[in-house]
Design an enzyme around this catalytic site. Structure first.
Site, PDB file in Angstrom:
ATOM      1  N   LYS A   1     125.218 -67.168 -15.056  1.00  0.00           N
ATOM      2  CA  LYS A   1     124.995 -68.385 -15.851  1.00  0.00           C
ATOM      3  C   LYS A   1     125.570 -69.607 -15.151  1.00  0.00           C
ATOM      4  O   LYS A   1     124.902 -70.632 -15.023  1.00  0.00           O
ATOM      5  CB  LYS A   1     125.677 -68.232 -17.225  1.00  0.00           C
ATOM      6  CG  LYS A   1     125.800 -69.532 -17.984  1.00  0.00           C
ATOM      7  CD  LYS A   1     126.604 -69.375 -19.265  1.00  0.00           C
ATOM      8  CE  LYS A   1     128.098 -69.423 -19.123  1.00  0.00           C
ATOM      9  NZ  LYS A   1     128.744 -70.725 -19.279  1.00  0.00           N
ATOM     10  N   ASN A   2     126.827 -69.486 -14.687  1.00  0.00           N
ATOM     11  CA  ASN A   2     127.498 -70.674 -14.153  1.00  0.00           C
ATOM     12  C   ASN A   2     126.994 -71.071 -12.770  1.00  0.00           C
ATOM     13  O   ASN A   2     127.346 -72.132 -12.255  1.00  0.00           O
ATOM     14  CB  ASN A   2     129.013 -70.475 -14.146  1.00  0.00           C
ATOM     15  CG  ASN A   2     129.571 -70.508 -15.567  1.00  0.00           C
ATOM     16  OD1 ASN A   2     128.870 -70.926 -16.498  1.00  0.00           O
ATOM     17  ND2 ASN A   2     130.797 -70.054 -15.738  1.00  0.00           N
TER      18      ASN A   2
ATOM     19  N   ARG B   1     125.187 -67.498 -25.569  1.00  0.00           N
ATOM     20  CA  ARG B   1     125.129 -68.585 -24.586  1.00  0.00           C
ATOM     21  C   ARG B   1     125.263 -68.048 -23.171  1.00  0.00           C
ATOM     22  O   ARG B   1     124.736 -68.646 -22.240  1.00  0.00           O
ATOM     23  CB  ARG B   1     126.267 -69.572 -24.825  1.00  0.00           C
ATOM     24  CG  ARG B   1     126.223 -70.215 -26.177  1.00  0.00           C
ATOM     25  CD  ARG B   1     127.293 -71.236 -26.280  1.00  0.00           C
ATOM     26  NE  ARG B   1     126.942 -72.339 -25.389  1.00  0.00           N
ATOM     27  CZ  ARG B   1     127.241 -73.600 -25.610  1.00  0.00           C
ATOM     28  NH1 ARG B   1     127.897 -73.935 -26.663  1.00  0.00           N
ATOM     29  NH2 ARG B   1     126.882 -74.529 -24.759  1.00  0.00           N
TER      30      ARG B   1
ATOM     31  N   CYS C   1     135.660 -79.269 -26.858  1.00  0.00           N
ATOM     32  CA  CYS C   1     135.359 -77.858 -26.638  1.00  0.00           C
ATOM     33  C   CYS C   1     136.531 -77.053 -27.150  1.00  0.00           C
ATOM     34  O   CYS C   1     137.682 -77.459 -27.001  1.00  0.00           O
ATOM     35  CB  CYS C   1     135.155 -77.641 -25.144  1.00  0.00           C
ATOM     36  SG  CYS C   1     134.949 -75.938 -24.693  1.00  0.00           S
TER      37      CYS C   1
ATOM     38  N   ARG D   1     138.289 -81.069 -21.967  1.00  0.00           N
ATOM     39  CA  ARG D   1     137.532 -80.857 -20.722  1.00  0.00           C
ATOM     40  C   ARG D   1     137.064 -82.217 -20.197  1.00  0.00           C
ATOM     41  O   ARG D   1     135.903 -82.591 -20.316  1.00  0.00           O
ATOM     42  CB  ARG D   1     136.378 -79.889 -20.983  1.00  0.00           C
ATOM     43  CG  ARG D   1     136.941 -78.556 -21.470  1.00  0.00           C
ATOM     44  CD  ARG D   1     135.951 -77.481 -21.626  1.00  0.00           C
ATOM     45  NE  ARG D   1     135.331 -77.059 -20.400  1.00  0.00           N
ATOM     46  CZ  ARG D   1     134.377 -76.123 -20.360  1.00  0.00           C
ATOM     47  NH1 ARG D   1     133.990 -75.550 -21.466  1.00  0.00           N
ATOM     48  NH2 ARG D   1     133.830 -75.777 -19.212  1.00  0.00           N
TER      49      ARG D   1
ATOM     50  N   ASP E   1     137.763 -67.056 -16.960  1.00  0.00           N
ATOM     51  CA  ASP E   1     136.671 -66.490 -17.767  1.00  0.00           C
ATOM     52  C   ASP E   1     136.809 -64.974 -17.967  1.00  0.00           C
ATOM     53  O   ASP E   1     135.988 -64.370 -18.663  1.00  0.00           O
ATOM     54  CB  ASP E   1     135.313 -66.823 -17.127  1.00  0.00           C
ATOM     55  CG  ASP E   1     135.017 -68.317 -17.167  1.00  0.00           C
ATOM     56  OD1 ASP E   1     135.651 -69.022 -17.971  1.00  0.00           O
ATOM     57  OD2 ASP E   1     134.169 -68.775 -16.387  1.00  0.00           O
TER      58      ASP E   1
HETATM   59  N1  EPU Z   1     139.333 -81.085 -15.062  1.00  0.00           N
HETATM   60  C1  EPU Z   1     139.877 -82.339 -15.091  1.00  0.00           C
HETATM   61  N2  EPU Z   1     139.068 -83.407 -14.820  1.00  0.00           N
HETATM   62  C2  EPU Z   1     137.759 -83.254 -14.531  1.00  0.00           C
HETATM   63  C3  EPU Z   1     137.197 -81.958 -14.504  1.00  0.00           C
HETATM   64  C4  EPU Z   1     138.014 -80.884 -14.783  1.00  0.00           C
HETATM   65  O1  EPU Z   1     141.069 -82.519 -15.347  1.00  0.00           O
HETATM   66  O2  EPU Z   1     137.078 -84.274 -14.278  1.00  0.00           O
HETATM   67  C5  EPU Z   1     140.198 -79.935 -15.354  1.00  0.00           C
HETATM   68  C6  EPU Z   1     139.754 -79.151 -16.586  1.00  0.00           C
HETATM   69  O3  EPU Z   1     140.286 -79.704 -17.761  1.00  0.00           O
HETATM   70  C7  EPU Z   1     140.267 -77.770 -16.297  1.00  0.00           C
HETATM   71  C8  EPU Z   1     140.146 -77.666 -14.786  1.00  0.00           C
HETATM   72  O4  EPU Z   1     140.072 -79.010 -14.313  1.00  0.00           O
HETATM   73  O5  EPU Z   1     141.627 -77.706 -16.622  1.00  0.00           O
HETATM   74  C9  EPU Z   1     138.938 -76.892 -14.293  1.00  0.00           C
HETATM   75  O6  EPU Z   1     137.754 -77.409 -14.887  1.00  0.00           O
HETATM   76  P1  EPU Z   1     136.344 -77.268 -14.171  1.00  0.00           P
HETATM   77  O7  EPU Z   1     135.780 -78.643 -14.024  1.00  0.00           O
HETATM   78  O8  EPU Z   1     136.492 -76.449 -12.938  1.00  0.00           O
HETATM   79  O9  EPU Z   1     135.515 -76.496 -15.248  1.00  0.00           O
HETATM   80  P2  EPU Z   1     133.987 -76.660 -15.567  1.00  0.00           P
HETATM   81  O10 EPU Z   1     133.252 -76.938 -14.323  1.00  0.00           O
HETATM   82  O11 EPU Z   1     133.833 -77.579 -16.713  1.00  0.00           O
HETATM   83  C10 EPU Z   1     133.327 -74.165 -15.144  1.00  0.00           C
HETATM   84  C11 EPU Z   1     132.667 -73.088 -15.924  1.00  0.00           C
HETATM   85  C12 EPU Z   1     133.629 -72.564 -16.985  1.00  0.00           C
HETATM   86  C13 EPU Z   1     134.877 -72.043 -16.270  1.00  0.00           C
HETATM   87  C14 EPU Z   1     135.496 -73.169 -15.436  1.00  0.00           C
HETATM   88  C15 EPU Z   1     136.693 -72.720 -14.621  1.00  0.00           C
HETATM   89  C16 EPU Z   1     130.359 -73.752 -15.849  1.00  0.00           C
HETATM   90  C17 EPU Z   1     129.154 -74.226 -16.568  1.00  0.00           C
HETATM   91  N3  EPU Z   1     131.462 -73.618 -16.566  1.00  0.00           N
HETATM   92  O12 EPU Z   1     133.633 -75.209 -16.084  1.00  0.00           O
HETATM   93  O13 EPU Z   1     132.961 -71.481 -17.614  1.00  0.00           O
HETATM   94  O14 EPU Z   1     135.811 -71.595 -17.215  1.00  0.00           O
HETATM   95  O15 EPU Z   1     134.499 -73.685 -14.515  1.00  0.00           O
HETATM   96  O16 EPU Z   1     136.341 -71.692 -13.772  1.00  0.00           O
HETATM   97  O17 EPU Z   1     130.299 -73.478 -14.665  1.00  0.00           O
HETATM   98  C18 EPU Z   1     132.529 -69.915 -19.310  1.00  0.00           C
HETATM   99  O18 EPU Z   1     131.582 -69.504 -18.616  1.00  0.00           O
HETATM  100  O19 EPU Z   1     132.946 -69.307 -20.333  1.00  0.00           O
HETATM  101  C19 EPU Z   1     133.186 -71.168 -18.929  1.00  0.00           C
HETATM  102  C20 EPU Z   1     133.931 -71.881 -19.772  1.00  0.00           C
END
Ligand code: EPU
Length: 431
Positions: A22-23, A400, A116, A121, A308
């Site tokens: 998915k991701n 999802r 969320c 996030r 995850d």
């Molecule tokens: N963060 C910031 N600022 C930003 C972006 C992120 O502070 O601008 C922080 C977040 O708050 C968090 C950390 O950085 O503490 C990591 O966030 P990241 O941006 O890496 O997460 P994401 O891209 O929003 C993806 C996956 C998540 C998974 C995380 C971490 C997708 C669609 N989602 O989220 O997947 O937990 O990376 O590996 O790729 C799931 O599948 O259940 C899920 C939540």
């Protein structure tokens, strides 16, 4: 609404196939907007998050077809730059349209996704990255507005408080591949899903060096082209099946997954004493006598232990003799599964960003509430190890991100049924 009834049915046995990630699939779909030509994606899982993404891509003007199960074809000849709140709020990951819209149209107006349950996030790093590419970025009435008419490559440091950002890296890479000049991203996310995105972009004609490392160098090109690409396997789905096998003391072969994608997870299971046979593209979990050993875990960006798989590991450690400490560094509040596991008999205390899990507990079936995708999976695992029936409400969270989950588990002996909540005894309803 649907609910699951899970009945403890002894060890799982047999073979189970992992689907597309998915991701990975979500940013790959977004990346198809970077060209006018047709991009075909194969091995796309059938999930509600994928359908949300397709809906929003159609809204911005892409022609998206699904000629056969698992295959999506996208042709984005003409696009509009606005992704509205009523679509973006359905799925946080739709923020990964920002990069492609900026790259392709030199402007974007994308709603900021809402809150969320797993914690705050923010997208500040995405916005900082775009500013470093000489874009003008503002936030107005809940929307990010980007004017990228003067976009050009440059140095971008993408680290935040929790380290790298997966979707933030995806967004900046997708904008930079069409930006004039050279972009160097430091502290880029190294997750396999980011690697898969970079590989697709290279196939489309992008120039990216350092793929898989925290330093990506991108030389902008004028145009990208169509191609066909297959989505990588879902390492989190694979890890969930492995945990399901372990919690039921089953003999299960999880097929179609490269073990190196699960390095930190497998390392912890090995430390816990779980017998496994690890091959090139499959992992077999073997039954064991006695108890596994407790382990301490800290979730970290890849190649660290994935957040995850934290909830599933909590369920497994709850039935393991001894004390495990599970620390969540990515989303310090991602413990919504804990009160529900406690209702099933787990002894878990939360201390700041850590769960202190005291085992072994004997799970007993109970009515519980799913709060997010991975929490839902953890409750199903606990239900499979429990005595009696576990009724799980709000399973739309699971839909999802896990494709045909109950069918796959039923194929290896899991007793899990999808029912309408009308079939759930009234006295078990949470609301
Ligand atoms: N963060 C910031 N600022 C930003 C972006 C992120 O502070 O601008 C922080 C977040 O708050 C968090 C950390 O950085 O503490 C990591 O966030 P990241 O941006 O890496 O997460 P994401 O891209 O929003 C993806 C996956 C998540 C998974 C995380 C971490 C997708 C669609 N989602 O989220 O997947 O937990 O990376 O590996 O790729 C799931 O599948 O259940 C899920 C939540």
């Amino acid at each position: 609404m649907d609910v699951f009834r899970v009945t403890g049915n002894g060890p799982l046995n047999g073979e189970i196939e992992v689907g597309g990630a998915k991701n990975a699939a979500l940013p790959l779909l977004a990346a198809t907007l970077l060209t006018e030509e047709t991009v075909t994606l194969r091995n796309v899982p059938d999930l509600s998050d994928i359908r949300f993404m397709v809906e929003i891509m159609r809204h911005v003007g892409a022609v998206v077809e699904n000629p056969e199960p698992g295959t999506w074809q996208v042709t984005a000849k003409q696009l509009t730059h606005i992704a509205p709140y009523e679509l973006v709020r359905k799925m946080r990951a739709s923020v990964c349209l920002l990069g492609p819209l900026v790259g392709r149209l030199r402007k974007a107006e994308v709603s900021i996704p809402g809150g969320c349950v797993i914690g705050p996030r923010p997208i500040d790093l995405h916005l900082k990255g775009l500013s470093k590419l000489n874009c003008s970025v503002s936030v107005d009435r809940g929307y990010v507005n980007v004017d990228a008419s003067k976009m050009e490559g440059g140095p971008v440091f993408l680290g935040g408080r929790s380290g790298s950002t997966v979707t933030g890296t995806a967004n900046i890479v997708m904008a930079a591949v069409l930006a004039p000049g050279t972009t160097r991203i430091e502290c880029a996310a190294c997750e396999p899903e980011v690697v898969d995105l970079c590989n697709l972009l290279v196939q489309m004609g992008a120039k990216i060096a350092g793929i898989g490392s925290p330093e990506l160098t991108i030389t902008g090109v004028d145009k990208l082209f169509g191609c066909t690409h297959s989505v990588i396997a879902d390492r989190i789905e694979a890890g969930t099946f492995i945990a399901a096998a372990a919690i039921t003391r089953g003999d299960v072969t999880v097929k179609g997954i490269a073990p190196n994608l699960l390095g930190a997870f497998l390392d912890k299971l090995e430390e816990a004493g779980l017998p496994m046979e690890v091959r090139d593209d499959q992992i077999r979990v073997l039954p064991y006598l006695g108890s596994l050993k407790p382990v301490d875990i800290i979730t970290l960006p890849y190649p660290g232990f994935p957040t995850d798989l934290q909830a599933q590991m909590c369920a497994l450690m709850a039935v393991t003799e001894g004390i495990s400490i599970i620390t969540e560094r990515i989303y310090p509040n991602r413990f919504m599964h804990v009160p529900e596991l406690q209702r099933m008999g787990a002894d878990i205390a939360i201390e700041g960003p850590s769960a202190i899990v005291k085992g072994p507990c004997k799970f007993s079936g109970a009515p519980v509430m799913a709060s997010d995708l991975r929490a839902s999976a953890a409750l199903i695992l606990a239900g499979m190890a429990a005595k009696g029936e576990t009724w799980i409400q709000r399973i739309y969270h699971l839909d999802r991100g896990y494709e045909r989950f109950e069918h796959k588990l039923a194929g290896i002996g899991g007793k899990i049924e999808r029912l309408s909540d009308k079939e759930m005894p009234k006295e078990l309803w949470a609301e």
